[in-house]
Design a protein around this motif. Structure first.
Motif, PDB file in Angstrom:
ATOM      1  N   SER A 116      44.752 -23.809 -73.736  1.00 55.96           N
ATOM      2  CA  SER A 116      43.788 -22.946 -74.436  1.00 55.96           C
ATOM      3  C   SER A 116      42.489 -22.856 -73.655  1.00 55.96           C
ATOM      4  N   PRO A 117      41.895 -21.668 -73.625  1.00 47.76           N
ATOM      5  CA  PRO A 117      40.639 -21.497 -72.914  1.00 47.76           C
ATOM      6  C   PRO A 117      39.500 -22.201 -73.649  1.00 47.76           C
ATOM      7  N   GLU A 118      38.398 -22.403 -72.940  1.00 49.94           N
ATOM      8  CA  GLU A 118      37.213 -22.971 -73.576  1.00 49.94           C
ATOM      9  C   GLU A 118      36.787 -22.082 -74.738  1.00 49.94           C
ATOM     10  N   PRO A 119      36.256 -22.689 -75.823  1.00 52.76           N
ATOM     11  CA  PRO A 119      35.783 -21.869 -76.923  1.00 52.76           C
ATOM     12  C   PRO A 119      34.697 -20.915 -76.433  1.00 52.76           C
ATOM     13  N   GLU A 120      34.747 -19.673 -76.924  1.00 56.88           N
ATOM     14  CA  GLU A 120      33.722 -18.696 -76.543  1.00 56.88           C
ATOM     15  C   GLU A 120      32.383 -19.131 -77.122  1.00 56.88           C
ATOM     16  N   SER A 121      31.310 -18.668 -76.503  1.00 56.88           N
ATOM     17  CA  SER A 121      30.005 -18.979 -77.060  1.00 56.88           C
ATOM     18  C   SER A 121      29.886 -18.305 -78.418  1.00 56.88           C
ATOM     19  N   PRO A 122      29.169 -18.949 -79.364  1.00 55.82           N
ATOM     20  CA  PRO A 122      29.080 -18.388 -80.705  1.00 55.82           C
ATOM     21  C   PRO A 122      28.414 -17.017 -80.665  1.00 55.82           C
ATOM     22  N   GLY A 123      28.642 -16.218 -81.660  1.00 53.40           N
ATOM     23  CA  GLY A 123      28.015 -14.901 -81.687  1.00 53.40           C
ATOM     24  C   GLY A 123      29.052 -13.815 -81.891  1.00 53.40           C
ATOM     25  N   GLY A 125      31.821 -13.000 -83.830  1.00 52.96           N
ATOM     26  CA  GLY A 125      32.454 -13.450 -85.063  1.00 52.96           C
ATOM     27  C   GLY A 125      33.930 -13.146 -85.150  1.00 52.96           C
ATOM     28  N   SER A 126      34.324 -11.950 -84.729  1.00 55.49           N
ATOM     29  CA  SER A 126      35.742 -11.585 -84.884  1.00 55.49           C
ATOM     30  C   SER A 126      36.604 -12.365 -83.894  1.00 55.49           C
ATOM     31  N   ARG A 127      36.058 -12.647 -82.705  1.00 55.46           N
ATOM     32  CA  ARG A 127      36.776 -13.456 -81.734  1.00 55.46           C
ATOM     33  C   ARG A 127      36.986 -14.877 -82.266  1.00 55.46           C
ATOM     34  N   TYR A 128      35.907 -15.399 -82.878  1.00 57.53           N
ATOM     35  CA  TYR A 128      35.968 -16.747 -83.440  1.00 57.53           C
ATOM     36  C   TYR A 128      37.047 -16.813 -84.516  1.00 57.53           C
ATOM     37  N   LEU A 129      37.050 -15.822 -85.388  1.00 58.81           N
ATOM     38  CA  LEU A 129      38.024 -15.795 -86.475  1.00 58.81           C
ATOM     39  C   LEU A 129      39.446 -15.728 -85.915  1.00 58.81           C
ATOM     40  N   ALA A 130      39.641 -14.887 -84.919  1.00 54.61           N
ATOM     41  CA  ALA A 130      40.978 -14.758 -84.315  1.00 54.61           C
ATOM     42  C   ALA A 130      41.420 -16.093 -83.701  1.00 54.61           C
TER      43      ALA A 130
END
Lengths: 216, 66
Positions: A116-123, A125-130
């Motif tokens: 799994s890739p590194e978590p994206e930087s916050p901000g 929202g839809s990417r985080y949810l996915a």
């Protein structure tokens, strides 16, 4: 005050066992169980790794001598009289737990996505949810593929899907002492069969996850 | 075993230790003196640790031993 480490089968002594802040570990035996504690004028309790390992060190030293019910980190009582009350009050429950846990240890398994890739930087929202949804889905799959076969080797088990960011699955297994090697071999087999996952196993631990409200 | 593998094993053991000592174990009602803020701090630190270890492994970087 006194700091508590574990409730054990009746023990004669804890000679040579050192607790938090270098204190001597003592035992209070009453009603068929012993409580392991150390006395302190003052004790600053934080979730510092050295303190956690010190607590764990006492539990492991006792575990080598008797069946133990490890206490949650940070448990203190006013004095030995309060400990006697607590042990007498829970006598039946502690006796039953000790009987069920005799000759068994806990093994911990953790599964993460090996790619799994590194978590994206916050901000975003839809990417985080996915990402969170994908972790849940992969976690449920790991529950079938990793947890289920391991649970069959255990007297009791617990699992949590996606318990923390980046972790697909967390499992705890209550295993007969003589079955630990077999369990570890099964973990290695499962790891070989699932190169997309990173499966780690630690232990043997005292049965921390199996002293709850009769869940095991 | 490489230094990074040893470091990772120690990190995983610490995370499993924290899960056990802070989230499970026998609870004597009302006697936990540990401040919740401390627990949060440890967990935040460990989550960061997990992701940095995973990244270091992908890139083949050896991590310092504790």
């Amino acid at each position: 005050m006194i700091y508590l480490y574990a409730i054990t089968e009746p023990l004669d002594g804890a000679a040579g066992v050192t607790g938090l802040a270098g204190a001597r570990v003592e035992l209070l035996s009453t009603g068929g169980v012993s409580g392991a504690y150390s006395a302190h004028e003052e004790l600053e309790l934080t979730a510092d790794p050295d303190l956690l390992w010190a607590h764990e060190g006492v539990v492991e030293a006792l575990m080598a001598r008797a069946t133990v019910l490890p206490l949650r980190f940070g448990t203190t009582l006013a004095d030995v009289a309060a400990l006697r009350d607590a042990l007498d009050g829970g006598r039946e429950r502690y006796g039953e737990l000790l009987q069920r846990l005799r000759g068994r240890v806990e093994l911990a398994v953790r599964v993460v996505d090996a790619s799994s890739p590194e978590p994206e930087s916050p901000g975003d929202g839809s990417r985080y949810l996915a990402d969170r949804l994908a972790t849940r889905r992969e976690g449920r799959l790991a529950e079938e593929q990793i947890h289920a076969p391991l649970a069959r080797l255990a007297a009791a088990s617990e699992s949590a899907v996606a318990p923390a960011a980046g972790t697909l699955l967390r499992g705890a297994y209550l295993v007969e002492t003589g079955e630990v090697d077999r369990f570890a071999r099964r973990v290695r087999e499962l790891q070989s069969g699932h190169p997309d996952l990173q499966v780690s196993c630690t232990g043997p631990w005292a049965p921390y996850s199996f002293v709850g409200n009769g869940s095991a | 075993m490489t230094a990074s593998e040893v470091a990772r094993q120690q990190d995983v053991a610490l995370i499993d230790l924290v899960d056990r000592l802070l989230d499970s174990g026998v609870v004597l009602a009302g006697d936990i003196t540990l401040a919740v803020a401390d627990i949060d701090l440890v967990y935040v630190g460990l989550r960061a640790l997990i992701s940095s270890v995973a990244a270091a492994e992908r890139e083949g970087v050896a991590l310092p031993l504790r």
